[in-house]
Design a protein around this motif. Structure first.
Motif, PDB file in Angstrom:
ATOM      1  N   LEU A  82       6.927 -45.685 -49.436  1.00 26.73           N
ATOM      2  CA  LEU A  82       6.879 -46.620 -48.307  1.00 26.73           C
ATOM      3  C   LEU A  82       5.501 -46.623 -47.653  1.00 26.73           C
ATOM      4  CD1 LEU A  82      10.283 -46.305 -46.394  1.00 26.73           C
ATOM      5  CD2 LEU A  82       9.251 -48.399 -47.279  1.00 26.73           C
ATOM      6  N   VAL A  83       4.874 -45.451 -47.561  1.00 26.72           N
ATOM      7  CA  VAL A  83       3.518 -45.352 -47.017  1.00 26.72           C
ATOM      8  C   VAL A  83       2.553 -46.147 -47.899  1.00 26.72           C
ATOM      9  CG1 VAL A  83       1.604 -43.780 -46.513  1.00 26.72           C
ATOM     10  CG2 VAL A  83       3.945 -43.129 -45.909  1.00 26.72           C
ATOM     11  N   LYS A  84       2.711 -46.022 -49.204  1.00 26.46           N
ATOM     12  CA  LYS A  84       1.875 -46.755 -50.162  1.00 26.46           C
ATOM     13  C   LYS A  84       2.079 -48.270 -50.023  1.00 26.46           C
ATOM     14  CE  LYS A  84       0.945 -46.821 -55.163  1.00 26.46           C
ATOM     15  NZ  LYS A  84       1.358 -46.214 -56.476  1.00 26.46           N
ATOM     16  N   ILE A  85       3.322 -48.672 -49.846  1.00 27.46           N
ATOM     17  CA  ILE A  85       3.636 -50.094 -49.682  1.00 27.46           C
ATOM     18  C   ILE A  85       3.069 -50.624 -48.368  1.00 27.46           C
ATOM     19  CG2 ILE A  85       5.541 -51.728 -49.324  1.00 27.46           C
ATOM     20  CD1 ILE A  85       7.164 -49.970 -51.300  1.00 27.46           C
ATOM     21  N   ASP A  86       3.181 -49.828 -47.311  1.00 28.14           N
ATOM     22  CA  ASP A  86       2.628 -50.231 -46.015  1.00 28.14           C
ATOM     23  C   ASP A  86       1.123 -50.447 -46.120  1.00 28.14           C
ATOM     24  OD1 ASP A  86       2.950 -50.629 -43.098  1.00 28.14           O
ATOM     25  OD2 ASP A  86       1.704 -48.835 -42.964  1.00 28.14           O
ATOM     26  N   LYS A  87       0.430 -49.579 -46.876  1.00 23.98           N
ATOM     27  CA  LYS A  87      -1.009 -49.733 -47.088  1.00 23.98           C
ATOM     28  C   LYS A  87      -1.293 -51.022 -47.866  1.00 23.98           C
ATOM     29  CE  LYS A  87      -5.098 -47.253 -48.770  1.00 23.98           C
ATOM     30  NZ  LYS A  87      -5.683 -48.418 -49.461  1.00 23.98           N
ATOM     31  N   TYR A  88      -0.432 -51.325 -48.837  1.00 28.38           N
ATOM     32  CA  TYR A  88      -0.603 -52.565 -49.607  1.00 28.38           C
ATOM     33  C   TYR A  88      -0.594 -53.769 -48.662  1.00 28.38           C
ATOM     34  CZ  TYR A  88       0.525 -56.460 -52.730  1.00 28.38           C
ATOM     35  OH  TYR A  88       0.514 -57.670 -53.384  1.00 28.38           O
TER      36      TYR A  88
END
Length: 223
Positions: A127-133
């Motif tokens: 989710l952190v990775k997706i938020d950065k995306y």
């Protein structure tokens, strides 16, 4: 318990002695929002309809639409026989209320909640990775107007890859992810849809951990 005629299934909400009426209202509303999303993920594409598809496309592709209102609209489009119903009520302290809903949607809800429980930390990292995306592409919060032509093929490919990776963490098969992409119109919108599903799965897990909700096992075969 399965109702063989309507293809519905019962599940139980536990009612504690310290509950206030607002607690009950909030729980039912949260459950209805979750169900409205999971129902349309579970339903075959040919039954989605252009109006529902357009609603999903508009909601997950822009910042114009408020989540609760969208969920209410999605719920209102569920065929009446598959909406949530009160099957039985035991008024005591503690007590319970049993609801019925479409077996495929309930199984998907239970499966996602179980998957979140198993992979919570890994799912959170993703989710952190997706938020950065989203932040790197100025999509968090989503602007009111978004043009798909502003994104490169690499942007779309990465979103698609993240959809399948995150879907696996939520216990969703690849066919369901493809179905979601077809409904929302593109992988970037689907990625936002999946983050909504993850929040609903997390909410269901919390309800079960606090013994306020008992979902049926998710391993039963679909009809």
């Amino acid at each position: 318990m399965v109702d063989e005629q309507s293809n519905n299934r019962r599940f139980r909400l536990e009612l504690g002695g310290q509950w206030e009426i607002t607690d009950f209202e909030s729980l039912i509303e949260a459950l209805r929002i979750s169900y409205s999303y999971f129902y349309w993920v579970a339903v075959p594409m040919e039954q989605v309809g252009e109006t529902t598809k357009r609603l999903l496309e508009q909601h997950f592709w822009s910042g114009r639409y408020e989540s609760v209102r969208t969920a209410e609209n999605l719920y209102s489009r569920i065929p009446e026989q598959y909406r949530l119903r009160v099957a039985s009520l035991h008024y005591a302290s503690p007590g319970w209320i049993e609801l019925t809903g479409w077996i495929c949607a309930i199984s998907l809800m239970a499966g996602c909640a179980a998957a979140w429980l198993r992979t919570g930390d890994k799912a959170f990292d993703l989710l952190v990775k997706i938020d950065k995306y989203f932040k790197d592409r100025k999509l968090s919060p989503p602007p009111k107007v978004i043009n798909l032509n502003e994104f490169t093929g690499a942007d779309v490919d990465l979103a698609r890859a993240l959809c399948f990776e995150f879907g696996e963490k939520l216990g969703l098969p690849k066919t369901e992810i493809e179905h979601m992409i077809a409904m929302t119109g593109n992988p970037i919108s689907t990625l936002r849809f999946l983050t909504n599903l993850s929040m609903e799965a997390k909410r269901l897990v919390k309800l079960q951990e606090h013994q306020k909700l008992s979902l049926p096992p998710s391993s039963d075969p679909k009809p």
